[in-house]
Design an enzyme around this catalytic site. Structure first.
Site: not given
Ligand code: NAD
Length: 298
Positions: A64-65, A248, A98, A173
């Site tokens: 999740l975000p 964030k 994260t 992280k």
């Molecule tokens: P994103 O915003 O693309 O996806 C997050 C998903 O979570 C969304 O589809 C949203 O609808 C869903 N969501 C939110 N609350 C929810 C709930 N209560 N129940 C079900 N679904 C829910 O984000 P992302 O890029 O996939 O990143 C996710 C995590 O990974 C973050 O913490 C980010 O910091 C970390 N991260 C991202 C990357 C990257 O390259 N994108 C790399 C490493 C770490």
């Protein structure tokens, strides 16, 4: 293994897809119907709700975000019960979001009271790493629980590190992402300076990649459109790792630095620069779009 997978965004969707391809029995869920539809089209079973995804699950994975999303999923919000109450004792919960280390510790403590093992297992490697199944996992929690998780994590990642106690994965992280945020701005500045002097950005990037300035952005994630075929920059900064997510993480790093009285001047400056970039309307673009702050117009 039966796995409930919650959060199917840029990272969660390819991670869930890799587990499905490896033969695990998935039940996936996202609040966004669009995200569910996309993964269903790849053959991954979708549950009608997060609670429904738990039926028979031996492992629960969330991606999740931010902290508030993890809090509301597991502890509930607005009178709705949290998922943790419904997870069967003996289940392994792996949160790969994260988030603040304090939230991870709170989740681990609440899980332990109910006989549920909880690991914080944030990742690095970007969407490319998530698709290729080559992520790096930084795990906080009991070593024995990590051994239970390892066969599952190995289907999504190539490097699995035990950082320490609950929350330690998150601390590792944010150290990494503070460095990444700084180096992406530094790389952007260097490329923009070369381009302003008439250098070919592809040639300059290659020179720096093979010189002492070489880094991950130059290897895999060049911030200038057209330099690297599959980078987010070359796809209009769509997908990838959102500027607001980087903001964030830099905020988490600064909160942590204040708590332990650490000096992180470049991390603080980077947070301010990404905040300005977000305020200019680029929060949803990939974080490498921060090069717009230092590029000459036109
Ligand atoms: P994103 O915003 O693309 O996806 C997050 C998903 O979570 C969304 O589809 C949203 O609808 C869903 N969501 C939110 N609350 C929810 C709930 N209560 N129940 C079900 N679904 C829910 O984000 P992302 O890029 O996939 O990143 C996710 C995590 O990974 C973050 O913490 C980010 O910091 C970390 N991260 C991202 C990357 C990257 O390259 N994108 C790399 C490493 C770490």
């Amino acid at each position: 293994m039966k796995i409930a997978f919650i959060g199917l965004g840029n990272m969660g969707a390819p991670m869930a897809h890799n587990l499905h391809k490896a033969g695990h029995v998935l039940s996936a869920f996202d609040l966004s119907p669009d995200a569910c539809r996309k993964l269903a089209a790849e053959g991954v079973p979708i549950a009608p709700s997060a609670a429904d995804s738990l039926a028979g699950a031996e492992v629960v994975i969330s991606m999740l975000p931010a902290s508030q999303h993890v809090e509301s999923l597991y502890f509930g919000s607005e009178g709705q019960p949290g998922l943790l109450e419904r997870v069967a004792p003996g289940t392994l919960v792996i949160d790969s979001s994260t988030i603040a280390a304090a939230t991870s510790r709170k989740l681990a403590q609440a899980g332990a009271k109910r006989g549920i093992a909880v690991l914080d297992a944030p990742v690095s490697g970007g969407t490319g790493g998530a698709i290729a199944g080559t992520l790096t996992f930084m795990v906080g929690g009991a070593a024995s629980d990590l051994e239970r998780a390892r066969p599952v994590l190995e289907k999504m990642g190539a490097n699995i590190f035990h950082a320490g106690e609950p929350g330690a994965g998150q601390t590792a992280k944010i150290c990494n992402n503070m460095l990444l945020g700084v180096l992406m701005i530094g790389t952007s500045e260097a490329i923009a300076l070369g381009v302003a002097n008439g250098l070919d950005p592809k040639v300059l990037s290659e020179i720096m990649r093979r010189s002492s300035g070489g880094n991950w952005a130059l290897e895999k994630y060049n911030p200038l459109p057209g330099v690297m075929e599959n980078s987010p920059a070359s796809k209009g900064y769509a997908g990838g790792f959102g500027t607001d997510l980087m903001l964030k993480d830099l905020g988490l790093a600064q909160e942590n630095a204040a708590a332990v009285r650490a000096a992180t001047p470049l991390g603080g400056l980077a947070r301010s620069l990404y905040a300005a970039h977000s305020l200019a309307g680029h929060g949803m673009l990939d974080f490498s779009s921060v090069i717009k702050l230092v590029q000459k117009p036109g």
